[in-house]
Design an enzyme around this catalytic site. Structure first.
Site, PDB file in Angstrom:
ATOM      1  N   GLU A   1      -6.940   4.153   7.778  1.00 51.06           N
ATOM      2  CA  GLU A   1      -6.693   5.591   7.551  1.00 51.06           C
ATOM      3  C   GLU A   1      -7.917   6.240   6.910  1.00 51.06           C
ATOM      4  OE1 GLU A   1      -2.929   5.209   5.557  1.00 51.06           O
ATOM      5  OE2 GLU A   1      -1.979   4.678   7.457  1.00 51.06           O
TER       6      GLU A   1
ATOM      7  N   GLY B   1       2.002   1.798  10.687  1.00 54.41           N
ATOM      8  CA  GLY B   1       2.931   2.923  10.547  1.00 54.41           C
ATOM      9  C   GLY B   1       3.623   3.317  11.839  1.00 54.41           C
TER      10      GLY B   1
ATOM     11  N   SER C   1       3.102  -2.662  10.457  1.00 55.20           N
ATOM     12  CA  SER C   1       4.544  -2.677  10.698  1.00 55.20           C
ATOM     13  C   SER C   1       5.199  -4.017  10.348  1.00 55.20           C
ATOM     14  CB  SER C   1       4.850  -2.256  12.139  1.00 55.20           C
ATOM     15  OG  SER C   1       4.425  -0.908  12.325  1.00 55.20           O
TER      16      SER C   1
ATOM     17  N   LYS D   1      -0.014   4.282  -0.016  1.00 55.31           N
ATOM     18  CA  LYS D   1      -0.637   5.445   0.656  1.00 55.31           C
ATOM     19  C   LYS D   1      -0.378   6.688  -0.193  1.00 55.31           C
ATOM     20  CE  LYS D   1       0.298   3.113   4.995  1.00 55.31           C
ATOM     21  NZ  LYS D   1       0.120   3.164   6.421  1.00 55.31           N
TER      22      LYS D   1
ATOM     23  N   GLU E   1      -5.611  -5.516  10.317  1.00 53.75           N
ATOM     24  CA  GLU E   1      -4.598  -4.485  10.533  1.00 53.75           C
ATOM     25  C   GLU E   1      -4.910  -3.715  11.810  1.00 53.75           C
ATOM     26  OE1 GLU E   1      -2.567  -3.389   6.602  1.00 53.75           O
ATOM     27  OE2 GLU E   1      -4.289  -2.088   6.815  1.00 53.75           O
TER      28      GLU E   1
ATOM     29  N   HIS F   1      -9.709   0.579   4.769  1.00 50.64           N
ATOM     30  CA  HIS F   1      -8.419   0.827   5.432  1.00 50.64           C
ATOM     31  C   HIS F   1      -8.630   1.786   6.613  1.00 50.64           C
ATOM     32  CE1 HIS F   1      -4.312   2.124   6.179  1.00 50.64           C
ATOM     33  NE2 HIS F   1      -3.928   1.023   5.543  1.00 50.64           N
TER      34      HIS F   1
ATOM     35  N   ASN G   1       0.861  -1.183   0.000  1.00 51.34           N
ATOM     36  CA  ASN G   1       0.000   0.000   0.000  1.00 51.34           C
ATOM     37  C   ASN G   1       0.901   1.238   0.000  1.00 51.34           C
ATOM     38  OD1 ASN G   1      -1.883   1.990   0.450  1.00 51.34           O
ATOM     39  ND2 ASN G   1      -2.355   1.364   2.558  1.00 51.34           N
TER      40      ASN G   1
HETATM   41  C1  PEP Z   1      -0.981  -0.284   5.806  1.00 56.23           C
HETATM   42  O1  PEP Z   1      -1.007   0.885   5.447  1.00 56.23           O
HETATM   43  O2  PEP Z   1      -1.859  -1.051   5.413  1.00 56.23           O
HETATM   44  C2  PEP Z   1       0.103  -0.729   6.683  1.00 56.23           C
HETATM   45  C3  PEP Z   1       0.042  -1.924   7.181  1.00 56.23           C
HETATM   46  O3  PEP Z   1       1.116   0.179   6.945  1.00 56.23           O
HETATM   47  P1  PEP Z   1       2.514  -0.129   7.708  1.00 56.23           P
HETATM   48  O4  PEP Z   1       3.098  -1.358   7.066  1.00 56.23           O
HETATM   49  O5  PEP Z   1       3.335   1.093   7.448  1.00 56.23           O
HETATM   50  O6  PEP Z   1       2.213  -0.346   9.130  1.00 56.23           O
END
Ligand code: PEP
Length: 235
Positions: free
Chosen positions: A92, A165, A195, A9, A159, A90, A7
Protein backbone atom coordinates in the site's frame (compact mmCIF):
# COMPACT_ATOMS: atom_id res chain seq x y z
CA UNK A 1 8.75 -20.27 16.35
CA UNK A 2 5.75 -19.13 14.31
CA UNK A 3 5.53 -15.36 13.82
CA UNK A 4 2.12 -13.71 13.56
CA UNK A 5 1.85 -10.00 12.78
CA UNK A 6 -1.21 -7.77 12.70
CA UNK A 7 -1.23 -4.72 10.45
CA UNK A 8 -3.95 -2.30 11.57
CA UNK A 9 -3.46 -0.05 8.50
CA UNK A 10 -5.76 2.98 9.07
CA UNK A 11 -8.01 1.30 11.60
CA UNK A 12 -8.69 1.52 15.34
CA UNK A 13 -8.64 4.46 17.73
CA UNK A 14 -6.29 4.97 20.66
CA UNK A 15 -8.93 3.49 22.98
CA UNK A 16 -9.63 0.39 20.89
CA UNK A 17 -5.93 -0.18 20.24
CA UNK A 18 -5.28 -0.13 23.98
CA UNK A 19 -8.04 -2.70 24.53
CA UNK A 20 -6.72 -4.86 21.70
CA UNK A 21 -3.16 -4.82 23.02
CA UNK A 22 -4.11 -5.60 26.58
CA UNK A 23 -6.40 -8.47 25.42
CA UNK A 24 -3.67 -10.01 23.27
CA UNK A 25 -0.99 -9.47 25.92
CA UNK A 26 -3.16 -11.25 28.46
CA UNK A 27 -3.68 -14.24 26.15
CA UNK A 28 0.04 -14.39 25.39
CA UNK A 29 0.98 -14.46 29.07
CA UNK A 30 0.55 -18.22 28.93
CA UNK A 31 1.72 -18.74 25.37
CA UNK A 32 5.44 -18.68 24.79
CA UNK A 33 5.57 -20.53 21.46
CA UNK A 34 4.51 -17.73 19.16
CA UNK A 35 6.08 -14.37 18.39
CA UNK A 36 3.47 -11.67 17.85
CA UNK A 37 3.84 -8.21 16.38
CA UNK A 38 1.12 -5.57 16.20
CA UNK A 39 1.42 -2.51 13.98
CA UNK A 40 -1.11 0.11 15.12
CA UNK A 41 -1.57 3.55 13.58
CA UNK A 42 1.08 6.12 14.49
CA UNK A 43 -1.45 7.98 16.65
CA UNK A 44 -1.98 4.86 18.76
CA UNK A 45 1.66 4.20 19.60
CA UNK A 46 2.03 4.47 23.36
CA UNK A 47 3.86 3.11 26.40
CA UNK A 48 1.79 -0.06 26.66
CA UNK A 49 2.35 -2.44 29.53
CA UNK A 50 3.48 -5.62 27.82
CA UNK A 51 4.85 -8.71 29.53
CA UNK A 52 4.62 -11.36 26.81
CA UNK A 53 5.98 -12.25 23.36
CA UNK A 54 4.15 -9.26 21.94
CA UNK A 55 5.98 -6.42 20.20
CA UNK A 56 4.49 -3.19 19.00
CA UNK A 57 5.87 -1.81 15.75
CA UNK A 58 5.44 1.21 13.49
CA UNK A 59 3.65 0.81 10.15
CA UNK A 60 5.86 3.53 8.75
CA UNK A 61 8.25 6.31 9.70
CA UNK A 62 10.50 8.65 7.78
CA UNK A 63 14.26 8.07 7.73
CA UNK A 64 15.07 10.88 10.10
CA UNK A 65 15.29 11.57 13.82
CA UNK A 66 13.33 14.82 13.64
CA UNK A 67 12.99 17.76 11.27
CA UNK A 68 10.71 19.44 8.75
CA UNK A 69 8.87 16.58 7.05
CA UNK A 70 5.21 17.49 7.33
CA UNK A 71 2.97 14.55 8.07
CA UNK A 72 5.80 12.18 8.90
CA UNK A 73 7.18 10.82 12.17
CA UNK A 74 10.81 9.98 12.90
CA UNK A 75 12.80 8.18 15.54
CA UNK A 76 12.31 10.98 18.07
CA UNK A 77 8.62 10.05 18.14
CA UNK A 78 9.27 6.30 18.04
CA UNK A 79 11.83 6.51 20.86
CA UNK A 80 9.25 8.09 23.13
CA UNK A 81 7.43 4.75 23.14
CA UNK A 82 10.44 2.45 22.83
CA UNK A 83 9.42 1.33 19.33
CA UNK A 84 12.20 -0.68 17.71
CA UNK A 85 10.24 -2.57 15.04
CA UNK A 86 9.11 -1.22 11.69
CA UNK A 87 7.23 -2.39 8.61
CA UNK A 88 8.95 -1.36 5.37
CA UNK A 89 7.93 -1.88 1.73
CA UNK A 90 4.24 -2.66 2.27
CA UNK A 91 2.46 -2.70 -1.09
CA UNK A 92 0.00 0.00 0.00
CA UNK A 93 2.95 2.33 0.56
CA UNK A 94 4.54 1.27 -2.71
CA UNK A 95 1.42 1.50 -4.86
CA UNK A 96 -0.96 3.94 -3.14
CA UNK A 97 1.50 6.27 -1.41
CA UNK A 98 4.00 6.04 -4.26
CA UNK A 99 7.14 4.99 -2.37
CA UNK A 100 9.86 4.07 -4.86
CA UNK A 101 12.33 1.22 -4.40
CA UNK A 102 15.02 3.86 -3.93
CA UNK A 103 13.13 5.53 -1.09
CA UNK A 104 12.33 2.19 0.47
CA UNK A 105 15.98 1.12 0.33
CA UNK A 106 17.01 4.40 1.96
CA UNK A 107 14.48 3.88 4.74
CA UNK A 108 15.63 0.29 5.17
CA UNK A 109 19.30 1.31 5.47
CA UNK A 110 18.43 4.00 8.01
CA UNK A 111 16.44 1.69 10.29
CA UNK A 112 18.92 -1.14 9.86
CA UNK A 113 21.72 1.16 11.01
CA UNK A 114 19.68 1.88 14.15
CA UNK A 115 19.18 -1.84 14.82
CA UNK A 116 15.40 -1.95 14.31
CA UNK A 117 13.66 -5.23 13.64
CA UNK A 118 12.47 -4.79 10.06
CA UNK A 119 9.52 -6.60 8.54
CA UNK A 120 10.19 -6.13 4.85
CA UNK A 121 7.33 -6.74 2.40
CA UNK A 122 7.57 -7.89 -1.19
CA UNK A 123 4.94 -9.06 -3.63
CA UNK A 124 3.72 -8.84 -7.19
CA UNK A 125 0.59 -7.21 -8.68
CA UNK A 126 -1.96 -9.29 -10.60
CA UNK A 127 -0.70 -8.42 -14.08
CA UNK A 128 2.72 -9.79 -13.14
CA UNK A 129 1.32 -12.93 -11.50
CA UNK A 130 -0.60 -13.61 -14.72
CA UNK A 131 2.71 -13.74 -16.60
CA UNK A 132 3.83 -16.76 -14.56
CA UNK A 133 6.30 -17.74 -11.85
CA UNK A 134 9.43 -16.57 -13.63
CA UNK A 135 8.04 -13.04 -14.13
CA UNK A 136 6.75 -13.02 -10.56
CA UNK A 137 10.16 -13.90 -9.14
CA UNK A 138 11.89 -11.40 -11.39
CA UNK A 139 9.52 -8.69 -10.09
CA UNK A 140 10.08 -9.73 -6.48
CA UNK A 141 13.86 -9.77 -6.83
CA UNK A 142 13.71 -6.15 -8.05
CA UNK A 143 12.19 -5.35 -4.65
CA UNK A 144 15.43 -6.49 -3.04
CA UNK A 145 17.51 -3.90 -4.89
CA UNK A 146 19.36 -1.82 -2.29
CA UNK A 147 18.21 -4.09 0.55
CA UNK A 148 20.80 -5.84 2.75
CA UNK A 149 19.17 -9.26 3.05
CA UNK A 150 21.89 -10.46 5.41
CA UNK A 151 20.70 -8.06 8.12
CA UNK A 152 20.32 -10.01 11.36
CA UNK A 153 16.99 -8.53 12.44
CA UNK A 154 15.14 -8.98 9.17
CA UNK A 155 11.82 -10.75 8.72
CA UNK A 156 10.42 -10.99 5.18
CA UNK A 157 6.75 -10.98 4.24
CA UNK A 158 5.62 -12.24 0.84
CA UNK A 159 2.36 -10.45 0.14
CA UNK A 160 0.98 -10.80 -3.37
CA UNK A 161 -0.74 -7.47 -4.07
CA UNK A 162 -3.78 -9.17 -5.63
CA UNK A 163 -4.39 -11.05 -2.38
CA UNK A 164 -4.19 -8.10 -0.01
CA UNK A 165 -7.56 -7.05 1.35
CA UNK A 166 -9.36 -8.82 -1.50
CA UNK A 167 -10.49 -11.97 0.30
CA UNK A 168 -8.62 -13.97 -2.36
CA UNK A 169 -5.89 -15.95 -0.62
CA UNK A 170 -3.02 -17.28 -2.74
CA UNK A 171 -3.20 -21.03 -3.32
CA UNK A 172 -0.90 -23.35 -1.38
CA UNK A 173 0.98 -24.02 -4.62
CA UNK A 174 1.47 -20.28 -5.29
CA UNK A 175 2.73 -19.73 -1.76
CA UNK A 176 5.01 -22.76 -1.76
CA UNK A 177 6.66 -21.99 -5.08
CA UNK A 178 7.37 -18.34 -4.29
CA UNK A 179 8.49 -19.07 -0.73
CA UNK A 180 10.85 -21.84 -1.74
CA UNK A 181 12.42 -19.64 -4.43
CA UNK A 182 12.94 -16.75 -1.99
CA UNK A 183 14.18 -19.09 0.73
CA UNK A 184 16.75 -20.60 -1.61
CA UNK A 185 18.32 -17.15 -1.93
CA UNK A 186 17.64 -15.52 1.43
CA UNK A 187 17.85 -17.36 4.70
CA UNK A 188 15.42 -15.30 6.80
CA UNK A 189 12.02 -15.93 8.39
CA UNK A 190 9.42 -15.52 5.64
CA UNK A 191 5.80 -14.71 6.42
CA UNK A 192 2.90 -14.98 4.01
CA UNK A 193 0.34 -12.16 3.84
CA UNK A 194 -2.77 -11.67 1.74
CA UNK A 195 -6.28 -12.50 2.96
CA UNK A 196 -5.11 -14.82 5.72
CA UNK A 197 -8.19 -15.66 7.78
CA UNK A 198 -9.10 -17.29 11.07
CA UNK A 199 -9.98 -20.48 9.18
CA UNK A 200 -6.95 -20.78 6.90
CA UNK A 201 -4.11 -19.45 9.07
CA UNK A 202 -3.09 -22.85 10.46
CA UNK A 203 -3.02 -24.51 7.07
CA UNK A 204 -0.99 -21.64 5.54
CA UNK A 205 1.46 -21.50 8.43
CA UNK A 206 2.06 -25.27 8.12
CA UNK A 207 3.23 -25.02 4.51
CA UNK A 208 6.90 -25.65 3.77
CA UNK A 209 8.84 -22.40 3.77
CA UNK A 210 6.17 -20.42 5.64
CA UNK A 211 7.32 -19.11 9.01
CA UNK A 212 4.14 -17.24 9.92
CA UNK A 213 1.67 -14.67 8.65
CA UNK A 214 1.24 -10.93 8.29
CA UNK A 215 -2.48 -10.27 8.60
CA UNK A 216 -4.58 -7.18 7.93
CA UNK A 217 -8.38 -7.41 7.78
CA UNK A 218 -8.85 -10.69 9.68
CA UNK A 219 -6.73 -9.48 12.59
CA UNK A 220 -8.60 -6.32 13.54
CA UNK A 221 -11.18 -7.82 15.90
CA UNK A 222 -9.31 -8.76 19.06
CA UNK A 223 -11.24 -12.00 19.64
CA UNK A 224 -10.53 -13.07 16.04
CA UNK A 225 -6.86 -12.28 16.43
CA UNK A 226 -6.63 -14.37 19.58
CA UNK A 227 -8.50 -17.15 17.77
CA UNK A 228 -5.86 -16.93 15.04
CA UNK A 229 -3.19 -17.36 17.71
CA UNK A 230 -5.08 -20.33 19.17
CA UNK A 231 -5.42 -21.89 15.72
CA UNK A 232 -1.67 -21.90 15.09
CA UNK A 233 -0.86 -23.28 18.52
CA UNK A 234 1.32 -26.37 18.34
CA UNK A 235 2.59 -25.80 14.78
C1 PEP B 1 -1.62 -6.61 4.89
O1 PEP B 1 -2.07 -5.48 4.96
O2 PEP B 1 -0.41 -6.79 5.08
C2 PEP B 1 -2.52 -7.72 4.58
C3 PEP B 1 -2.02 -8.89 4.35
O3 PEP B 1 -3.88 -7.43 4.52
P1 PEP B 1 -5.09 -8.50 4.41
O4 PEP B 1 -4.85 -9.55 5.46
O5 PEP B 1 -6.31 -7.68 4.69
O6 PEP B 1 -5.06 -9.06 3.05
Amino acid sequence: MVIIASNFKTNHTRASTKEFISFVNEYLNNEKDVEVMVFPTATSLDNYKINSNLTIGAQNAYCVNSGSFTGEIGTQQLDEFGIKTILIGHSERRHILGESQEEIAKKYAFYKELGYKIVYCIGEPLEVKEQGLEATLEYIYEQFVGIDTTYADLVLAYEPVWAIGTGVTATNEDIKSVHSAIKSKINKPLLYGGSVKVDNVAQICSLDGVDGALIGTASWVKEDFVQILKNIKGL
